[in-house]
Scaffold this motif. Structure first.
Motif, PDB file in Angstrom:
ATOM      1  N   MET A   5       6.073   5.559  -8.809  1.00 50.04           N
ATOM      2  CA  MET A   5       6.312   4.723  -7.914  1.00 50.04           C
ATOM      3  C   MET A   5       5.074   3.715  -7.392  1.00 50.04           C
ATOM      4  SD  MET A   5       9.353   5.576  -7.190  1.00 50.04           S
ATOM      5  CE  MET A   5       9.871   4.514  -5.805  1.00 50.04           C
ATOM      6  N   GLY A   6       3.775   3.754  -7.898  1.00 52.70           N
ATOM      7  CA  GLY A   6       2.809   3.181  -7.162  1.00 52.70           C
ATOM      8  C   GLY A   6       2.301   1.854  -8.248  1.00 52.70           C
ATOM      9  N   ALA A   7       3.029   1.569  -9.151  1.00 50.45           N
ATOM     10  CA  ALA A   7       2.757   0.217 -10.054  1.00 50.45           C
ATOM     11  C   ALA A   7       2.534  -0.791  -9.129  1.00 50.45           C
ATOM     12  CB  ALA A   7       3.773   0.144 -11.159  1.00 50.45           C
ATOM     13  N   GLY A   8       1.473  -1.587  -9.339  1.00 57.81           N
ATOM     14  CA  GLY A   8       1.224  -2.606  -8.437  1.00 57.81           C
ATOM     15  C   GLY A   8       0.834  -2.688  -7.114  1.00 57.81           C
TER      16      GLY A   8
ATOM     17  N   MET B  44       4.714   2.485   1.328  1.00 53.35           N
ATOM     18  CA  MET B  44       5.133   3.666   0.845  1.00 53.35           C
ATOM     19  C   MET B  44       4.134   4.849   1.358  1.00 53.35           C
ATOM     20  SD  MET B  44       6.045   4.544  -3.144  1.00 53.35           S
ATOM     21  CE  MET B  44       7.074   3.247  -3.001  1.00 53.35           C
ATOM     22  N   LEU B  45       4.857   6.075   2.048  1.00 52.33           N
ATOM     23  CA  LEU B  45       4.041   7.292   2.236  1.00 52.33           C
ATOM     24  C   LEU B  45       4.428   8.372   1.236  1.00 52.33           C
ATOM     25  CD1 LEU B  45       2.287   9.121   3.944  1.00 52.33           C
ATOM     26  CD2 LEU B  45       4.313   9.497   5.354  1.00 52.33           C
TER      27      LEU B  45
ATOM     28  N   PRO C  72       8.530  -3.133   7.483  1.00 50.86           N
ATOM     29  CA  PRO C  72      10.125  -2.950   7.293  1.00 50.86           C
ATOM     30  C   PRO C  72      10.339  -2.680   5.874  1.00 50.86           C
ATOM     31  CG  PRO C  72       9.410  -4.833   8.690  1.00 50.86           C
ATOM     32  CD  PRO C  72       8.084  -4.248   7.913  1.00 50.86           C
ATOM     33  N   GLY C  73      11.458  -1.942   5.717  1.00 56.72           N
ATOM     34  CA  GLY C  73      12.069  -1.644   4.515  1.00 56.72           C
ATOM     35  C   GLY C  73      11.278  -0.531   3.699  1.00 56.72           C
ATOM     36  N   GLY C  74       9.831   0.031   4.547  1.00 59.12           N
ATOM     37  CA  GLY C  74       9.088   1.005   3.644  1.00 59.12           C
ATOM     38  C   GLY C  74      10.056   2.297   3.672  1.00 59.12           C
ATOM     39  N   VAL C  75       8.998   3.209   2.731  1.00 60.09           N
ATOM     40  CA  VAL C  75      10.002   4.419   2.280  1.00 60.09           C
ATOM     41  C   VAL C  75       8.804   5.497   2.479  1.00 60.09           C
ATOM     42  CG1 VAL C  75      11.544   3.449   0.997  1.00 60.09           C
ATOM     43  CG2 VAL C  75       9.591   4.081  -0.115  1.00 60.09           C
ATOM     44  N   GLY C  76       9.307   6.795   2.495  1.00 61.91           N
ATOM     45  CA  GLY C  76       8.380   7.849   2.547  1.00 61.91           C
ATOM     46  C   GLY C  76       9.026   9.270   2.105  1.00 61.91           C
ATOM     47  N   VAL C  77       8.328  10.093   1.522  1.00 58.61           N
ATOM     48  CA  VAL C  77       8.882  11.190   1.057  1.00 58.61           C
ATOM     49  C   VAL C  77       7.829  12.439   1.354  1.00 58.61           C
ATOM     50  CG1 VAL C  77       7.852  11.170  -1.230  1.00 58.61           C
ATOM     51  CG2 VAL C  77       9.757  12.543  -0.982  1.00 58.61           C
ATOM     52  N   THR C  78       8.062  13.577   1.895  1.00 56.86           N
ATOM     53  CA  THR C  78       7.317  14.745   2.267  1.00 56.86           C
ATOM     54  C   THR C  78       7.846  15.941   1.245  1.00 56.86           C
ATOM     55  OG1 THR C  78       6.920  14.176   4.561  1.00 56.86           O
ATOM     56  CG2 THR C  78       6.907  16.613   3.961  1.00 56.86           C
TER      57      THR C  78
ATOM     58  N   VAL D 263       0.819  -1.079  -0.019  1.00 60.40           N
ATOM     59  CA  VAL D 263      -0.045   0.119  -0.117  1.00 60.40           C
ATOM     60  C   VAL D 263       0.755   1.143   0.103  1.00 60.40           C
ATOM     61  CG1 VAL D 263      -1.575   1.237   1.265  1.00 60.40           C
ATOM     62  CG2 VAL D 263      -1.687  -1.288   1.393  1.00 60.40           C
ATOM     63  N   MET D 264       0.491   2.181  -0.812  1.00 62.62           N
ATOM     64  CA  MET D 264       1.002   3.554  -0.680  1.00 62.62           C
ATOM     65  C   MET D 264      -0.086   4.464  -0.265  1.00 62.62           C
ATOM     66  SD  MET D 264       1.941   6.095  -3.962  1.00 62.62           S
ATOM     67  CE  MET D 264       3.114   5.404  -4.424  1.00 62.62           C
ATOM     68  N   LEU D 265       0.252   5.468   0.714  1.00 67.20           N
ATOM     69  CA  LEU D 265      -0.745   6.465   1.396  1.00 67.20           C
ATOM     70  C   LEU D 265      -0.116   7.614   0.640  1.00 67.20           C
ATOM     71  CD1 LEU D 265      -0.715   5.589   5.241  1.00 67.20           C
ATOM     72  CD2 LEU D 265      -2.183   5.048   3.591  1.00 67.20           C
TER      73      LEU D 265
END
Length: 129
Positions: A21-24, A79-80, A117-123, A4-6
């Motif tokens: 980044m959100g394919a799949g 992902m955020l 675990p291994g998740g990523v984010g960007v602001t 999931v991507m928020l």
């Protein structure tokens, strides 16, 4: 279940990141104005992505937690993308601080509690942020 991507803030910068980044992934699009989230989700779905809209007010912890809970329905949050915020042309200084400062801190805190675990984010921020 999917990763999931928020995506907070249904604007063009967030959409560009989500498209890249959100394919799949299941993409949960949150915006203070539900019609913005709905429009962004519709564009993404028409382009072949899997997006759902939700109302999310970045200045409200409960609203942030509700968006996170919506994402958790579909799988692990991996992902955020935080592209939400306001600028001086849109709001008074009190609102800017409540959204861009407090809201971003709360969003990072709450997502940090549940991201896989291994998740990523960007602001993404403006000069106001």
């Amino acid at each position: 279940m999917k990763n999931v991507m928020l995506w907070a803030g249904a604007g063009q910068i967030g959409m560009a990141i989500a498209r890249r980044m959100g394919a799949g992934m299941k993409i949960v699009v949150g915006d203070k104005r539900i019609e913005n989230a709905q429009a962004a989700a519709e564009i993404m779905n028409e382009a072949g992505f899997d997006a759902v809209p939700t109302e999310m007010d970045l200045s409200d912890r409960v609203s942030i937690k509700n968006m996170i809970a919506e994402g958790q329905k579909y799988g692990e949050i991996k992902m955020l993308v935080n592209a939400a915020g306001v600028s001086p042309s849109q709001a008074p200084i009190e609102a800017i601080l409540k959204v861009d400062l407090y809201g971003t801190a709360v969003l990072l805190e709450e997502v940090g509690k549940v991201i896989a675990p291994g998740g990523v984010g960007v602001t993404i921020s403006s000069q106001s942020g």
